[in-house]
Design a protein around this motif. Structure first.
Motif: not given
Length: 149
Positions: A110-113, A118-119, A122-124
């Motif tokens: 399943q594709r990530l929500p 977004r989170e 941000k981490k990357v």
């Protein structure tokens, strides 16, 4: 039970959004969104687009997108879910003495929500900023060393 279009329209009105608001966020023409809300799928160019538009619109509105897409598939008579099929085993060559069992094709994950993506982004980006800062400090130290010694 409410139709797919009624459910989408009711949730959009509950959130106080206009078709133009949804169009700007989703980049789907307002005419197509209106057609979805009126269950007029003939306006949209193909079933693949309809499923994608329903999925994106439902996710935007916070609805269960898989349930709505499955409802659309049921309404057009398409099978629900991903049917697994067996791969045909290949013929053995003379030097091969072990017969392999056919492998099952696994459905795609399943594709990530949107919030998880977004989170992760941000981490990357934070990691990239740290990397750039370390490289900048090393360059400054090198230049300092080059001109002092």
């Amino acid at each position: 039970m409410a139709s797919i279009g009624e459910e989408l329209q009711r949730e959009r009105h509950r959130r106080g959004l206009t078709l133009h608001d949804a169009e700007e966020v989703l980049h789907i023409k307002a005419a197509y969104l209106e057609a979805l809300e009126q269950d007029n799928y003939g306006v949209i160019p193909g079933a693949v687009y309809v499923k994608g538009f329903i999925s994106n619109y439902a996710e935007f509105l916070g609805l269960d997108k898989q349930r709505l897409v499955d409802g659309y598939k049921a309404s057009i008579g398409e099978t629900i879910g991903v049917p697994l099929r067996r791969m045909q085993p290949r013929k053995l060559r003379a030097h091969e003495d072990v017969e392999h069992k056919p492998e099952m094709i696994k459905p795609t994950p399943q594709r990530l929500p949107y919030t998880t993506r977004r989170e992760r982004r941000k981490k990357v980006m934070a990691q990239e900023r740290i990397t750039v800062a370390v490289i900048a400090v090393l360059v400054i130290l090198f230049l300092f060393w080059l001109f002092i010694f």
